[in-house]
Design a protein around this motif. Sequence first.
Motif, short mmCIF file in Angstrom:
data_model
loop_
_atom_site.label_atom_id
_atom_site.label_comp_id
_atom_site.label_asym_id
_atom_site.label_seq_id
_atom_site.Cartn_x
_atom_site.Cartn_y
_atom_site.Cartn_z
N MET A 1 -9.84 22.77 -1.96
CA MET A 1 -9.12 22.42 -3.22
C MET A 1 -7.68 22.83 -2.96
SD MET A 1 -8.68 24.28 -6.79
CE MET A 1 -7.15 24.78 -6.23
N VAL A 2 -6.70 21.76 -3.06
CA VAL A 2 -5.07 22.07 -3.06
C VAL A 2 -4.69 22.00 -4.54
CG1 VAL A 2 -3.34 20.98 -2.08
CG2 VAL A 2 -5.52 20.60 -0.98
N GLY A 3 -4.14 23.07 -4.84
CA GLY A 3 -3.44 23.17 -6.31
C GLY A 3 -2.00 22.73 -5.95
N CYS A 4 -1.85 21.81 -6.67
CA CYS A 4 -0.20 21.08 -6.52
C CYS A 4 0.52 21.44 -7.68
CB CYS A 4 -0.24 19.49 -6.24
SG CYS A 4 -0.96 19.22 -4.81
N SER A 5 1.77 22.05 -7.54
CA SER A 5 2.49 22.56 -8.86
C SER A 5 3.96 23.13 -8.45
CB SER A 5 1.80 23.62 -9.86
OG SER A 5 2.81 24.03 -11.02
N SER A 6 5.15 22.62 -9.13
CA SER A 6 6.24 23.34 -8.93
C SER A 6 6.55 24.74 -9.45
CB SER A 6 7.22 22.19 -9.35
OG SER A 6 7.31 22.17 -10.81
N THR B 1 -12.37 26.38 0.33
CA THR B 1 -11.10 26.53 1.05
C THR B 1 -9.90 26.39 -0.08
OG1 THR B 1 -11.26 26.12 3.25
CG2 THR B 1 -9.22 26.28 2.91
N ILE B 2 -9.04 27.37 -0.52
CA ILE B 2 -8.11 27.24 -1.64
C ILE B 2 -6.84 27.22 -1.03
CG2 ILE B 2 -7.23 28.02 -3.79
CD1 ILE B 2 -10.00 27.39 -3.85
N VAL B 3 -5.80 25.98 -1.35
CA VAL B 3 -4.58 25.91 -0.63
C VAL B 3 -3.67 25.74 -1.96
CG1 VAL B 3 -3.29 24.64 0.68
CG2 VAL B 3 -5.93 24.78 1.22
N ASP B 4 -2.45 26.37 -1.62
CA ASP B 4 -1.49 26.31 -2.49
C ASP B 4 -0.14 25.58 -2.08
OD1 ASP B 4 0.36 26.77 -4.59
OD2 ASP B 4 1.01 28.79 -4.11
N ASP B 5 0.03 24.42 -2.76
CA ASP B 5 1.24 23.43 -2.31
C ASP B 5 2.11 23.18 -3.52
OD1 ASP B 5 1.84 21.94 0.37
OD2 ASP B 5 2.45 20.55 -1.50
N PHE B 6 3.61 23.16 -3.15
CA PHE B 6 4.58 22.98 -4.10
C PHE B 6 4.51 21.49 -4.47
CE2 PHE B 6 9.23 22.51 -5.23
CZ PHE B 6 9.16 23.62 -6.11
N ALA B 7 3.81 20.71 -4.09
CA ALA B 7 4.04 18.91 -4.26
C ALA B 7 3.76 18.93 -5.89
CB ALA B 7 3.05 18.25 -3.56
#
Length: 475
Positions: free
Chosen positions: A450-455, A336-342
Amino acid sequence: MQDLYVKREHLYFLPIGGTAMAPLAGMLNQLGHHVEGVDSQLYPPMSTLLAEHEISVRLGFDPKLIPQDIDRVIIGNAVPRHNPEVAAVLARRIPHLSQAETVAHYVLASGLESLVVAGTHGKTTTSAMLAWILEQTGVDPSYLIGGLPRWNRRGFRVGGGTFLVIEGDEYNTAFFDRGPKFLHYRPRHFLIGSVEFDHADLYPDLEAVLTAFRAGAAQVPRDGSVVVNTWSEGAIAAARDATAPLIRVGPHSDCELRILSWEAAADRSRAKITWRGQASTLEIPQTGFHNLQNAAMAMAAAASSGVEPTEAAAALSSFPGVARRMEVVGEAGGVTIVDDFAHHPTAIGVTVAAARQRWPGRRLVIAFEPRSLTAARRSFQSSYLEELSAADLVMVAPPYHRKRLEASDVLDRKALSKALAARGVPSVMPDEDDDLMERLLEILEPGDVMVGCSSGDFDGMHKKIIEALQEGDQP
């Protein structure tokens, strides 16, 4: 919204493609102004938003191509003083405003009462929650949000009511307008979420950050309110100079909105609350205690604006969420691929906790891109260690702005990797010329989250991984 301006103006956005500028361009276009703009590059969803409103965009800065008949240029913080078009605007004495000044001049001047959502964390989600409450309860608000609500992928709305919900960023708004954006927003109600040290390129220390928020709180009139997240000592300190009534949200007995207890499910969070002594339940279809805090702040602000607390809570029970906040991009190969602004350490910590709540028992891989200048700095090294240690496996990409900092100031990923290993957390620290997607594909296994964290956009990595995993599933 009142139709204040008889004269429709020709406005030129420089640049136009950012998450603050594009929605504002769309709003002003909807209000009847002739809007166009320029940028160096343009990507969805902002390119889609501008196309839907038939707003003309030119790619590539060229002072010779600036329209001759424009009334005003709107200059964002993504262009420096030495940008060739900025230099031409100044040389030609063309009237210009910053993005935040534009909101005050064209939007708030119509007589709207602003509900300004500020704080280091949670601004976009809390703004969206408040806008959702007001929409669902018939208040018919206008809003400008720095992200994309899942029920309105434009990020703005022109309503017929008297309220404007706006995300109040503490970052500067242009090279000539160095103060916080929210100082232009004339708050009737000012929400102060969690406040910590951030934006090290602008603020030397926490006290400087607090000074900025105190100035915002001090602007609120006595018939308004300052809503304070009392879980955050920084927020309490930031409200120190307010003369407007305080509405406290938190766990304490003196809070107007008090969370007594909470419980978590894989797809929802629920809390027992009281509003000025009256017991109730707050339930949202999002994970993480931080989202319950955001919801409680939005509920308190709505209540102070005339919405019955029970109606606000009912609206929040179906809140659709915001793009890039624990957003599932897809699933392939059992991953599972997740996108987050963190990107701030605290935000990464609550993201990890929320992911644990949503996907219990699964291996959690955090891929972090230190995108901002602050994230690239070594000053947050120990904090990143603490928060990333809660993951099962960590990848930290090369800091995006590393070349703008002294080598001694850049996040030390080798030291971070060694410290994580000492805590039993394996990590991957790709070299500058490595393919990030390939490095991740080497470590991902079926069952992983997998959580990809980036602004930023992380170079489109989330969708690239999904596509690569889907190809791997094919016979």
